[in-house]
Design a protein around this motif. Structure first.
Motif, PDB file in Angstrom:
ATOM      1  N   VAL A 202     -10.930   2.315   0.606  1.00 46.43           N
ATOM      2  CA  VAL A 202     -11.800   1.304   0.002  1.00 46.43           C
ATOM      3  C   VAL A 202     -10.957   0.063  -0.294  1.00 46.43           C
ATOM      4  N   SER A 203     -11.614  -1.093  -0.323  1.00 47.01           N
ATOM      5  CA  SER A 203     -10.926  -2.354  -0.578  1.00 47.01           C
ATOM      6  C   SER A 203     -11.466  -2.976  -1.860  1.00 47.01           C
ATOM      7  N   GLY A 204     -10.959  -4.159  -2.205  1.00 48.30           N
ATOM      8  CA  GLY A 204     -11.460  -4.885  -3.373  1.00 48.30           C
ATOM      9  C   GLY A 204     -10.695  -4.633  -4.647  1.00 48.30           C
ATOM     10  N   MET A 205      -9.575  -3.896  -4.582  1.00 51.28           N
ATOM     11  CA  MET A 205      -8.791  -3.598  -5.781  1.00 51.28           C
ATOM     12  C   MET A 205      -7.641  -4.589  -5.955  1.00 51.28           C
ATOM     13  N   ASP A 206      -7.879  -5.847  -5.587  1.00 49.01           N
ATOM     14  CA  ASP A 206      -6.825  -6.871  -5.633  1.00 49.01           C
ATOM     15  C   ASP A 206      -6.262  -7.078  -7.034  1.00 49.01           C
ATOM     16  N   HIS A 207      -7.052  -6.761  -8.067  1.00 50.48           N
ATOM     17  CA  HIS A 207      -6.586  -6.993  -9.438  1.00 50.48           C
ATOM     18  C   HIS A 207      -5.564  -5.944  -9.887  1.00 50.48           C
ATOM     19  N   THR A 228      -1.150  13.583  -7.835  1.00 50.84           N
ATOM     20  CA  THR A 228      -1.938  13.189  -6.660  1.00 50.84           C
ATOM     21  C   THR A 228      -2.504  11.786  -6.798  1.00 50.84           C
ATOM     22  N   ALA A 229      -1.899  10.949  -7.653  1.00 43.91           N
ATOM     23  CA  ALA A 229      -2.399   9.592  -7.842  1.00 43.91           C
ATOM     24  C   ALA A 229      -2.305   8.805  -6.540  1.00 43.91           C
ATOM     25  N   LEU A 230      -3.201   7.830  -6.390  1.00 48.06           N
ATOM     26  CA  LEU A 230      -3.197   6.951  -5.230  1.00 48.06           C
ATOM     27  C   LEU A 230      -2.557   5.620  -5.615  1.00 48.06           C
ATOM     28  N   VAL A 231      -2.232   4.786  -4.627  1.00 50.49           N
ATOM     29  CA  VAL A 231      -1.574   3.504  -4.882  1.00 50.49           C
ATOM     30  C   VAL A 231      -2.370   2.388  -4.216  1.00 50.49           C
ATOM     31  N   VAL A 232      -2.534   1.281  -4.941  1.00 54.30           N
ATOM     32  CA  VAL A 232      -3.200   0.103  -4.388  1.00 54.30           C
ATOM     33  C   VAL A 232      -2.179  -0.676  -3.557  1.00 54.30           C
ATOM     34  N   ASP A 233      -2.463  -0.851  -2.265  1.00 52.19           N
ATOM     35  CA  ASP A 233      -1.493  -1.529  -1.409  1.00 52.19           C
ATOM     36  C   ASP A 233      -1.576  -3.042  -1.563  1.00 52.19           C
ATOM     37  N   SER A 234      -0.737  -3.758  -0.826  1.00 57.86           N
ATOM     38  CA  SER A 234      -0.634  -5.212  -0.983  1.00 57.86           C
ATOM     39  C   SER A 234      -1.905  -5.946  -0.593  1.00 57.86           C
ATOM     40  N   GLY A 235      -2.778  -5.276   0.134  1.00 55.79           N
ATOM     41  CA  GLY A 235      -4.045  -5.889   0.504  1.00 55.79           C
ATOM     42  C   GLY A 235      -5.192  -5.532  -0.417  1.00 55.79           C
ATOM     43  N   GLY A 236      -4.900  -4.789  -1.503  1.00 58.21           N
ATOM     44  CA  GLY A 236      -5.953  -4.389  -2.431  1.00 58.21           C
ATOM     45  C   GLY A 236      -6.742  -3.190  -1.960  1.00 58.21           C
ATOM     46  N   ASN A 237      -6.147  -2.394  -1.045  1.00 65.25           N
ATOM     47  CA  ASN A 237      -6.827  -1.228  -0.504  1.00 65.25           C
ATOM     48  C   ASN A 237      -6.285   0.054  -1.135  1.00 65.25           C
ATOM     49  N   VAL A 238      -7.151   1.062  -1.238  1.00 68.70           N
ATOM     50  CA  VAL A 238      -6.767   2.396  -1.700  1.00 68.70           C
ATOM     51  C   VAL A 238      -7.208   3.390  -0.633  1.00 68.70           C
ATOM     52  N   SER A 239      -6.269   4.226  -0.177  1.00 73.82           N
ATOM     53  CA  SER A 239      -6.554   5.150   0.917  1.00 73.82           C
ATOM     54  C   SER A 239      -6.311   6.583   0.485  1.00 73.82           C
ATOM     55  N   LEU A 240      -7.108   7.483   1.051  1.00 72.80           N
ATOM     56  CA  LEU A 240      -6.929   8.906   0.792  1.00 72.80           C
ATOM     57  C   LEU A 240      -5.749   9.436   1.607  1.00 72.80           C
ATOM     58  N   PRO A 241      -5.125  10.523   1.147  1.00 70.27           N
ATOM     59  CA  PRO A 241      -4.050  11.142   1.931  1.00 70.27           C
ATOM     60  C   PRO A 241      -4.569  11.571   3.302  1.00 70.27           C
ATOM     61  N   SER A 242      -3.685  11.554   4.291  1.00 70.59           N
ATOM     62  CA  SER A 242      -4.065  11.939   5.645  1.00 70.59           C
ATOM     63  C   SER A 242      -4.605  13.368   5.656  1.00 70.59           C
TER      64      SER A 242
END
Length: 368
Positions: A202-207, A228-242
């Motif tokens: 998902v995107s939109g997590m720029d903040h 199992t926490a996720l990380v917001v990447d430099s583009g504001g995206n959060v991805s599930l583990p592969s």
């Protein structure tokens, strides 16, 4: 009406034109002393026939109750007499939320928030403290507004956070607690919701770029407490583990810690007053409503919940909520000895709901 109460540093006065409601003029004023506690220059709250104001020094809330019989405010009560620590940091701003649960919200000078559930008609008055620790969060301001007619009052905060090396201020709102499905339970800070076709990102997590976040994805838990926490990447995206299944409903945001603990066990209607004596807890039963994933700690005890539904089960299980249809009693099983001040602490560190309706405790007191 009862006229107007003006904040003054030494006492409180009622000012009006006359008892018939006529306006104030140079020759028509009715001024009467109401109390002598003094008040801070902060906006008071009008709650029914009561005025809640901040006493001088900014560390005590008082209520003035208007009596229509004597046409005056005939009592002034200290609302945090039994919880003086709640406002010790000093109050910066207050707001009153009427629906669904009457609550007074107080932003404190240290950036935390103290709130009081305040329903005089039901004789309910209880303090609780709130912190938003994710990204070094600090509460700066609060306001409560009317929401949609079918929902509840909306409580907004200005929150200061440190994202990367930048200090930012966000306007954040408490999410409605009127949800029915576990997938819709929103228990993260500074979070957002995605509801659509199944996706793995998902995107939109720029903040929150660069921050570790918790997530509830179709009821599956991703949290820091489980590693199992996720990380917001430099583009504001959060991805599930592969390899993880995509999700249709995402709740993503900063994690927070919830904690509740009963008062000291120093008095009992049958055992009498026994402060200074050793106590041994014999039995604990929690009445839970729409709850899942909590932990229970008892001092010097090895605690296990008797029902497996009390644990989240990682990301492979999808257990039902405890007390989904109506409150459910859950017994806590443990082994523990005697101590002078046995403590019970119920915590929630996952993005899951926890509503503790009651804590029933049976204990014995050591003789001698």
């Amino acid at each position: 009406g009862g006229g107007e109460i003006r904040p003054t540093p030494g006492d409180e006065w009622r000012i009006r034109g006359d008892r018939n409601g006529l306006s104030i003029t140079p020759t028509r004023t009715d001024v009467k002393l109401q109390s002598v506690y003094g008040s801070e220059y902060k906006q008071p709250l009008v709650v029914g026939n009561r005025i809640v104001f901040l006493e001088r020094r900014g560390r005590n809330l008082r209520e003035m109750v208007y009596s229509f019989e004597i046409e005056a405010y005939d009592s002034t009560t200290d609302l945090n007499l039994l919880a003086e620590h709640a406002l010790e940091a000093g109050v910066y701003q207050m707001a009153f939320q009427r629906v669904p649960v009457p609550t007074i919200w107080c932003v404190l000078l240290d950036g935390t928030c103290a709130a009081m559930t305040y329903d005089r008609n039901q004789n309910v008055q209880g303090w609780h403290r709130h912190e938003t620790t994710g990204a070094d969060g600090l509460f700066k301001s609060v306001v409560s507004t009317y929401g949609d007619p079918d929902t509840e009052d909306e409580v907004y905060f200005i929150v200061e956070r440190t994202i990367g090396s930048a200090t930012v201020e966000y306007i954040e709102r408490f999410d409605s607690n009127r949800w029915t499905e576990k997938d819709d339970a929103f228990f993260v800070d500074s979070g957002l919701t995605y509801d659509g076709s199944p996706v793995s990102s998902v995107s939109g997590m720029d903040h929150l770029i660069g921050e570790e976040v918790d997530a509830l994805v179709d009821g599956r838990v991703y949290s820091a407490i489980d590693g199992t926490a996720l990380v917001v990447d430099s583009g504001g995206n959060v991805s599930l583990p592969s390899g993880d299944d995509p999700g249709s409903v995402w709740q993503v945001g900063l994690p927070f810690h919830s904690e509740v603990s009963p008062f000291r066990f120093d008095a009992d209607s049958a055992l009498g007053v026994h402060s200074g004596s050793k106590k041994r807890i014999e039995n604990v039963v929690l009445r839970l409503y729409k709850s899942l994933g909590m932990a229970v700690e008892i001092e010097d005890a090895d605690v296990q919940m008797k029902t497996p539904e009390a644990h989240p089960g990682g990301n492979t299980d999808d257990p039902d909520l405890i007390g989904d249809d109506r409150p459910q009693d859950v017994e806590v099983d443990w082994t523990a000895g005697s101590t002078y001040d046995p403590t019970i602490v119920i915590t929630q560190d996952r993005p899951l709901p926890l509503s503790v309706m009651s804590v029933s405790v049976s204990y014995t007191v050591a003789s001698g």
